[in-house]
Design a protein around this motif. Structure first.
Motif, PDB file in Angstrom:
ATOM      1  N   LEU A 217       0.837  -1.199   0.000  1.00 52.93           N
ATOM      2  CA  LEU A 217       0.000   0.000   0.000  1.00 52.93           C
ATOM      3  C   LEU A 217       0.875   1.253   0.000  1.00 52.93           C
ATOM      4  O   LEU A 217       0.607   2.219  -0.728  1.00 52.93           O
ATOM      5  CB  LEU A 217      -0.914  -0.003   1.215  1.00 52.93           C
ATOM      6  CG  LEU A 217      -1.825   1.229   1.382  1.00 52.93           C
ATOM      7  CD1 LEU A 217      -2.799   1.334   0.225  1.00 52.93           C
ATOM      8  CD2 LEU A 217      -2.570   1.162   2.712  1.00 52.93           C
ATOM      9  N   THR A 218       1.932   1.235   0.815  1.00 51.77           N
ATOM     10  CA  THR A 218       2.842   2.378   0.876  1.00 51.77           C
ATOM     11  C   THR A 218       3.492   2.628  -0.473  1.00 51.77           C
ATOM     12  O   THR A 218       3.575   3.772  -0.936  1.00 51.77           O
ATOM     13  CB  THR A 218       3.920   2.132   1.947  1.00 51.77           C
ATOM     14  OG1 THR A 218       3.294   1.999   3.226  1.00 51.77           O
ATOM     15  CG2 THR A 218       4.918   3.274   1.990  1.00 51.77           C
ATOM     16  N   ALA A 219       3.958   1.565  -1.121  1.00 48.90           N
ATOM     17  CA  ALA A 219       4.609   1.715  -2.428  1.00 48.90           C
ATOM     18  C   ALA A 219       3.630   2.240  -3.473  1.00 48.90           C
ATOM     19  O   ALA A 219       3.971   3.111  -4.284  1.00 48.90           O
ATOM     20  CB  ALA A 219       5.196   0.379  -2.869  1.00 48.90           C
ATOM     21  N   ARG A 220       2.395   1.730  -3.468  1.00 47.26           N
ATOM     22  CA  ARG A 220       1.393   2.207  -4.436  1.00 47.26           C
ATOM     23  C   ARG A 220       1.044   3.666  -4.191  1.00 47.26           C
ATOM     24  O   ARG A 220       0.882   4.457  -5.126  1.00 47.26           O
ATOM     25  CB  ARG A 220       0.130   1.346  -4.370  1.00 47.26           C
ATOM     26  CG  ARG A 220       0.269  -0.028  -4.979  1.00 47.26           C
ATOM     27  CD  ARG A 220      -1.077  -0.693  -5.213  1.00 47.26           C
ATOM     28  NE  ARG A 220      -1.846  -0.881  -4.002  1.00 47.26           N
ATOM     29  CZ  ARG A 220      -2.976  -0.232  -3.723  1.00 47.26           C
ATOM     30  NH1 ARG A 220      -3.450   0.681  -4.563  1.00 47.26           N
ATOM     31  NH2 ARG A 220      -3.627  -0.481  -2.595  1.00 47.26           N
ATOM     32  N   ALA A 221       0.938   4.044  -2.914  1.00 47.91           N
ATOM     33  CA  ALA A 221       0.595   5.423  -2.578  1.00 47.91           C
ATOM     34  C   ALA A 221       1.711   6.386  -2.975  1.00 47.91           C
ATOM     35  O   ALA A 221       1.437   7.477  -3.502  1.00 47.91           O
ATOM     36  CB  ALA A 221       0.295   5.542  -1.088  1.00 47.91           C
ATOM     37  N   LEU A 222       2.959   6.000  -2.752  1.00 49.95           N
ATOM     38  CA  LEU A 222       4.066   6.887  -3.105  1.00 49.95           C
ATOM     39  C   LEU A 222       4.287   6.927  -4.608  1.00 49.95           C
ATOM     40  O   LEU A 222       4.737   7.949  -5.155  1.00 49.95           O
ATOM     41  CB  LEU A 222       5.338   6.460  -2.375  1.00 49.95           C
ATOM     42  CG  LEU A 222       5.284   6.677  -0.864  1.00 49.95           C
ATOM     43  CD1 LEU A 222       6.591   6.250  -0.212  1.00 49.95           C
ATOM     44  CD2 LEU A 222       4.987   8.140  -0.522  1.00 49.95           C
ATOM     45  N   ARG A 223       3.955   5.867  -5.294  1.00 54.61           N
ATOM     46  CA  ARG A 223       3.955   5.899  -6.767  1.00 54.61           C
ATOM     47  C   ARG A 223       2.955   6.946  -7.248  1.00 54.61           C
ATOM     48  O   ARG A 223       3.256   7.758  -8.129  1.00 54.61           O
ATOM     49  CB  ARG A 223       3.595   4.513  -7.296  1.00 54.61           C
ATOM     50  CG  ARG A 223       3.508   4.426  -8.821  1.00 54.61           C
ATOM     51  CD  ARG A 223       2.892   3.118  -9.270  1.00 54.61           C
ATOM     52  NE  ARG A 223       2.771   3.050 -10.718  1.00 54.61           N
ATOM     53  CZ  ARG A 223       3.513   2.303 -11.505  1.00 54.61           C
ATOM     54  NH1 ARG A 223       4.453   1.529 -10.988  1.00 54.61           N
ATOM     55  NH2 ARG A 223       3.345   2.314 -12.821  1.00 54.61           N
ATOM     56  N   LEU A 224       1.762   6.943  -6.636  1.00 53.43           N
ATOM     57  CA  LEU A 224       0.745   7.942  -6.985  1.00 53.43           C
ATOM     58  C   LEU A 224       1.212   9.343  -6.620  1.00 53.43           C
ATOM     59  O   LEU A 224       0.960  10.306  -7.354  1.00 53.43           O
ATOM     60  CB  LEU A 224      -0.570   7.607  -6.269  1.00 53.43           C
ATOM     61  CG  LEU A 224      -1.726   8.591  -6.468  1.00 53.43           C
ATOM     62  CD1 LEU A 224      -2.139   8.664  -7.933  1.00 53.43           C
ATOM     63  CD2 LEU A 224      -2.923   8.196  -5.594  1.00 53.43           C
ATOM     64  N   TYR A 225       1.910   9.475  -5.491  1.00 60.54           N
ATOM     65  CA  TYR A 225       2.425  10.774  -5.057  1.00 60.54           C
ATOM     66  C   TYR A 225       3.394  11.351  -6.094  1.00 60.54           C
ATOM     67  O   TYR A 225       3.306  12.535  -6.457  1.00 60.54           O
ATOM     68  CB  TYR A 225       3.121  10.604  -3.709  1.00 60.54           C
ATOM     69  CG  TYR A 225       3.667  11.873  -3.099  1.00 60.54           C
ATOM     70  CD1 TYR A 225       2.885  12.669  -2.271  1.00 60.54           C
ATOM     71  CD2 TYR A 225       4.979  12.270  -3.330  1.00 60.54           C
ATOM     72  CE1 TYR A 225       3.391  13.828  -1.692  1.00 60.54           C
ATOM     73  CE2 TYR A 225       5.490  13.428  -2.758  1.00 60.54           C
ATOM     74  CZ  TYR A 225       4.692  14.197  -1.945  1.00 60.54           C
ATOM     75  OH  TYR A 225       5.198  15.348  -1.387  1.00 60.54           O
ATOM     76  N   ILE A 226       4.327  10.534  -6.572  1.00 61.40           N
ATOM     77  CA  ILE A 226       5.278  10.988  -7.587  1.00 61.40           C
ATOM     78  C   ILE A 226       4.530  11.379  -8.862  1.00 61.40           C
ATOM     79  O   ILE A 226       4.823  12.409  -9.490  1.00 61.40           O
ATOM     80  CB  ILE A 226       6.323   9.903  -7.884  1.00 61.40           C
ATOM     81  CG1 ILE A 226       7.177   9.628  -6.650  1.00 61.40           C
ATOM     82  CG2 ILE A 226       7.210  10.305  -9.060  1.00 61.40           C
ATOM     83  CD1 ILE A 226       8.082   8.413  -6.782  1.00 61.40           C
ATOM     84  N   GLU A 227       3.578  10.555  -9.246  1.00 61.28           N
ATOM     85  CA  GLU A 227       2.799  10.834 -10.456  1.00 61.28           C
ATOM     86  C   GLU A 227       2.018  12.145 -10.312  1.00 61.28           C
ATOM     87  O   GLU A 227       1.980  12.967 -11.231  1.00 61.28           O
ATOM     88  CB  GLU A 227       1.839   9.669 -10.722  1.00 61.28           C
ATOM     89  CG  GLU A 227       1.120   9.745 -12.041  1.00 61.28           C
ATOM     90  CD  GLU A 227       0.237   8.535 -12.284  1.00 61.28           C
ATOM     91  OE1 GLU A 227      -0.723   8.670 -13.067  1.00 61.28           O
ATOM     92  OE2 GLU A 227       0.503   7.471 -11.685  1.00 61.28           O
ATOM     93  N   ALA A 228       1.405  12.349  -9.140  1.00 59.02           N
ATOM     94  CA  ALA A 228       0.639  13.575  -8.912  1.00 59.02           C
ATOM     95  C   ALA A 228       1.554  14.792  -8.894  1.00 59.02           C
ATOM     96  O   ALA A 228       1.209  15.847  -9.441  1.00 59.02           O
ATOM     97  CB  ALA A 228      -0.131  13.470  -7.595  1.00 59.02           C
ATOM     98  N   PHE A 229       2.712  14.673  -8.258  1.00 54.84           N
ATOM     99  CA  PHE A 229       3.678  15.771  -8.238  1.00 54.84           C
ATOM    100  C   PHE A 229       4.073  16.150  -9.661  1.00 54.84           C
ATOM    101  O   PHE A 229       4.209  17.335  -9.989  1.00 54.84           O
ATOM    102  CB  PHE A 229       4.916  15.347  -7.437  1.00 54.84           C
ATOM    103  CG  PHE A 229       6.003  16.388  -7.373  1.00 54.84           C
ATOM    104  CD1 PHE A 229       6.034  17.326  -6.361  1.00 54.84           C
ATOM    105  CD2 PHE A 229       7.009  16.425  -8.341  1.00 54.84           C
ATOM    106  CE1 PHE A 229       7.039  18.292  -6.301  1.00 54.84           C
ATOM    107  CE2 PHE A 229       8.018  17.387  -8.296  1.00 54.84           C
ATOM    108  CZ  PHE A 229       8.022  18.323  -7.269  1.00 54.84           C
ATOM    109  N   THR A 230       4.260  15.155 -10.503  1.00 53.07           N
ATOM    110  CA  THR A 230       4.736  15.373 -11.864  1.00 53.07           C
ATOM    111  C   THR A 230       3.657  15.936 -12.777  1.00 53.07           C
ATOM    112  O   THR A 230       3.918  16.844 -13.582  1.00 53.07           O
ATOM    113  CB  THR A 230       5.262  14.050 -12.453  1.00 53.07           C
ATOM    114  OG1 THR A 230       6.265  13.509 -11.587  1.00 53.07           O
ATOM    115  CG2 THR A 230       5.851  14.252 -13.836  1.00 53.07           C
TER     116      THR A 230
END
Length: 361
Positions: free
Chosen positions: A236-249
């Motif tokens: 869950l943490t990895a999926r959430a931080l993947r989304l975080y990077i994507e949202a930042f970008t």
């Protein structure tokens, strides 16, 4: 997790054409003095709001929090979904009782300040209201448990009751231009389409302020803290931080976007995992970039130079991932260390990051 401390740093260089995505109380584009000159600025609050919107629109499988004065209405709606026999009047009374018992102050059905509430927390409060729970300790625990990813990342503050606060595991910097800027003015008029032929005057005269810039953007996440907030769920943490990077970008603050259509993406993205502390590379731009053939290429070059300088003070990165719009901007071997290659795109970067992060947790 394998590392007691793990930090995610995200750095980006992004062009904004003539635009005003984030303005002050006078309507002027926000600015800041840095390195003795005026820079374009986009506040962290503006970009975090854009990232939260991205979570909501593209975060399949994730729920996000609601920031509102109308917590009572939100909980009542949840109660009516759960119990079809409840009337709205009874549900409202029960919800008022449980919110007051939890320590939230209501006046005319609203809180005195905006409150960040997750969907799971609202569900739990609705169940407590239906059952008639009045124990403050239990209700306060419900308000702290199971924070949605945006509440965990960006935090929650309630001045009236600090026990309801959620410490943010992420920090987002104000984006600033790598160079000096000057505000410009767009003078425009509008003509009344139904005006008579002998009326040549304008029905409206107005000016808008704008600027253009090449921005340095930075954010970080204390991964070990975020993992704790996610109940040590590594996937869950990895999926959430993947989304975080994507949202930042991919996110963009929406200020005056209809006027300027400033829908850009970063020209450079650098993602770093560290085991000692997060590091901003803003120092690379304290001496403002001077225009030669634009600002971007020099800004990217300085980004990698600053990464190399940072290595003199801190641990070597655990892992680094890079994506550049122009292949000629990639540093030569030995100048910077990152996984991946020039042929990979955003999806591959996120895949590499996710796999590496799960292995580290």
């Amino acid at each position: 997790m394998k590392n007691n401390r793990l930090f995610l740093d995200i750095h980006a260089i992004q062009i904004l054409p003539p635009s005003n995505v984030n303005r002050d109380d006078t309507g002027s584009p926000k600015t800041a003095r840095f390195g003795g000159v005026t820079r374009a600025r986009v506040s962290s609050q503006a970009w975090k709001k854009a990232m939260r919107d991205y979570f909501r629109d593209f975060g399949s499988g994730f729920q996000v929090g609601v920031r509102t004065l109308k917590v009572l209405d939100y909980v009542v709606a949840k109660m009516l979904e759960k119990d079809a026999l409840l009337t709205e009047e009874v549900a409202k009374k029960k919800a008022e009782d449980v919110l007051k018992a939890a320590g939230l102050k209501l006046k005319d059905g609203k809180l005195s300040a905006l409150f960040f509430l997750g969907a799971q927390q609202a569900d739990a409060l609705a169940d407590a209201a239906i059952s008639g729970e009045k124990d403050k300790a239990k209700l306060s625990k419900l308000l702290k448990a199971n924070p949605e990813i945006d509440i965990a990342l960006f935090g929650r503050m309630l001045a009236d009751d600090p026990t309801k606060n959620e410490d943010a595991s992420s920090q987002v910097a104000h984006a600033i231009s790598t160079h000096e800027v000057q505000t410009e003015y767009d003078y425009f008029i509008a003509k009344d389409d139904l005006a008579s032929d002998d009326n040549a005057g304008a029905a409206m005269i107005e000016t808008n302020e704008f600027n253009s810039s090449t921005l340095y953007r930075y954010a970080n996440v204390a991964v070990h803290e975020f993992l704790r907030q996610m109940k040590d769920d590594k996937e869950l943490t990895a999926r959430a931080l993947r989304l975080y990077i994507e949202a930042f970008t991919k996110s963009m603050p929406s200020g005056k976007c209809n006027s300027y259509a400033n829908q850009t993406l970063p020209q450079a993205l650098l993602v770093i995992l560290r085991d000692d502390r997060p590091i901003s590379f803003v120092g690379a731009y304290e001496n403002a970039v001077k225009a030669k053939n634009g600002y971007t290429e020099e800004s990217v070059r300085r980004l990698f130079s600053e990464e190399k300088r940072a290595d003199k003070f801190v641990h070597k990165p655990v892992a680094s991932f890079c994506l550049l719009a122009d292949d000629t901007w990639y540093p030569s071997e030995g100048e910077a260390v990152f996984t991946g290659n020039k042929e990979k795109g955003m999806t591959e970067l996120l895949d590499d990051f996710s796999n590496q992060l799960v292995a580290l947790l």
